[in-house]
Design a protein around this motif. Structure first.
Motif, PDB file in Angstrom:
ATOM      1  N   VAL A  96       1.006  -1.211   0.020  1.00  0.00           N
ATOM      2  CA  VAL A  96      -0.011  -0.018  -0.190  1.00  0.00           C
ATOM      3  C   VAL A  96       0.687   1.294   0.044  1.00  0.00           C
ATOM      4  N   HIS A 196      -9.833  -6.478   2.227  1.00  0.00           N
ATOM      5  CA  HIS A 196      -8.704  -5.582   3.064  1.00  0.00           C
ATOM      6  C   HIS A 196      -9.418  -4.689   3.712  1.00  0.00           C
ATOM      7  N   ASP A 198      -8.029  -0.731   5.476  1.00  0.00           N
ATOM      8  CA  ASP A 198      -7.133   0.163   5.656  1.00  0.00           C
ATOM      9  C   ASP A 198      -7.423   1.030   6.619  1.00  0.00           C
ATOM     10  N   VAL A 211      -0.780   4.506   7.636  1.00  0.00           N
ATOM     11  CA  VAL A 211      -1.954   3.780   6.901  1.00  0.00           C
ATOM     12  C   VAL A 211      -1.618   2.166   7.203  1.00  0.00           C
ATOM     13  N   ARG A 213      -2.658  -1.532   6.719  1.00  0.00           N
ATOM     14  CA  ARG A 213      -3.569  -2.426   5.736  1.00  0.00           C
ATOM     15  C   ARG A 213      -3.604  -3.712   6.223  1.00  0.00           C
ATOM     16  N   TYR A 239      -7.652   6.810  -2.804  1.00  0.00           N
ATOM     17  CA  TYR A 239      -8.080   5.452  -2.840  1.00  0.00           C
ATOM     18  C   TYR A 239      -9.104   5.353  -4.153  1.00  0.00           C
ATOM     19  N   GLY A 264     -12.951  -0.489   3.475  1.00  0.00           N
ATOM     20  CA  GLY A 264     -11.778   0.583   3.591  1.00  0.00           C
ATOM     21  C   GLY A 264     -11.960   1.862   3.692  1.00  0.00           C
TER      22      GLY A 264
END
Length: 269
Positions: A96, A196, A198, A211, A213, A239, A264
């Motif tokens: 990421v 996922h 984040d 960040v 993840r 994003y 996310g």
């Protein structure tokens, strides 16, 4: 020698039942209910979904295999229709925050075999002190600004399921360059569906943000965790998300049992 199995009885319209099921399953592959490249549900689940026997499902899959629309390996059957996977590299990049190096920019990535940070070990369900594959990424612009550093730890599940990752263990000495940009593609090819989450956290008294993840598979097994720190003085975190069409989404909700999902970020910085 291949085992010969009896064909399913014809359906009401005279067409073999397995052929009708193959047609319905192909329709679901086309409308995205099962994304290209993703592992198909097992025979038992498909049988319950279509209300037929497992033998009928088996014959339908064999028909699709002969037409090159489904491939089967030791991990199960996969749709082979042309198209993008459910999450493209543009929306899920490893690690990421990784960037395409601008003129003069410097990117560096290495791997080591070591005990991960304690919070990573907990998230990956690893025993304290147990070593695993740890990936480190660093990027800076030509003037040294816009620094991004990321540390990723992989779980035992990821290393057991993804052959390409496991190969790095023997060369994880922290010196050689290790570009794992295709890590998520390797996971998908191994039959793992990626989910996922984040989390973005401003760092106190600095212009930087962190960040974190976390990625898990369709069985809620942890695959990896990444901590990225970005010098956000002039950088932007963007994003991108692609949502399924309403019809496909409705069909998915109706035909599949609930799966735990986490969302996310849904905003741009």
């Amino acid at each position: 020698m291949a085992r010969t199995t009896p064909h399913a009885p014809p359906s009401a319209g005279g067409e073999p039942l397995y052929r009708r099921i193959a047609t319905e399953l192909l329709g679901e592959l086309h409308d995205g209910t099962v994304p290209p490249g993703e592992r198909l549900p097992g025979e038992r689940r498909l049988a319950g979904h279509f209300g037929v026997s497992r033998e009928t499902v088996r014959q339908a899959l064999e028909l699709l295999r002969r037409d090159g629309l489904v491939a089967t390996d030791r991990r199960g059957s996969h749709a082979t229709l042309p198209g993008l996977p459910v999450e493209t590299p543009a929306s899920l990049t490893f690690p990421v925050g990784a960037r395409t190096a601008a003129p003069g920019g410097v990117a560096r990535a290495t791997v080591t075999w070591e005990a991960p940070p304690a919070d990573h070990a907990e998230a990956l369900e690893l025993a304290p002190g147990r070593p695993t594959l740890v990936h480190r990424y660093r990027y800076a612009a030509a003037d040294g600004q816009g620094l991004r550093t990321a540390v990723t730890s992989f779980s035992a599940v990821a290393l057991a399921e993804v052959e390409e990752l496991a190969r790095y263990r023997d060369r994880a000495d922290g010196t050689a360059s290790a570009q794992l940009r295709r890590a998520y593609d390797w996971m998908r090819r191994a039959g793992l569906t990626l989910h996922h989450r984040d989390a973005i956290t401003p760092l106190a008294s600095t212009p930087s943000v962190r960040v974190t993840r976390r990625v898990h598979d369709q069985y809620a097994r942890p695959l990896e965790i990444t901590d990225l720190v970005v010098d956000a003085q002039r950088d932007a975190l963007i994003y991108e998300f692609t949502l399924p069409g309403r019809a496909a989404q409705t069909a998915t909700d109706r035909r599949r049992p609930p799966v735990r999902r986490t969302a996310g970020p849904s905003h741009r910085r």
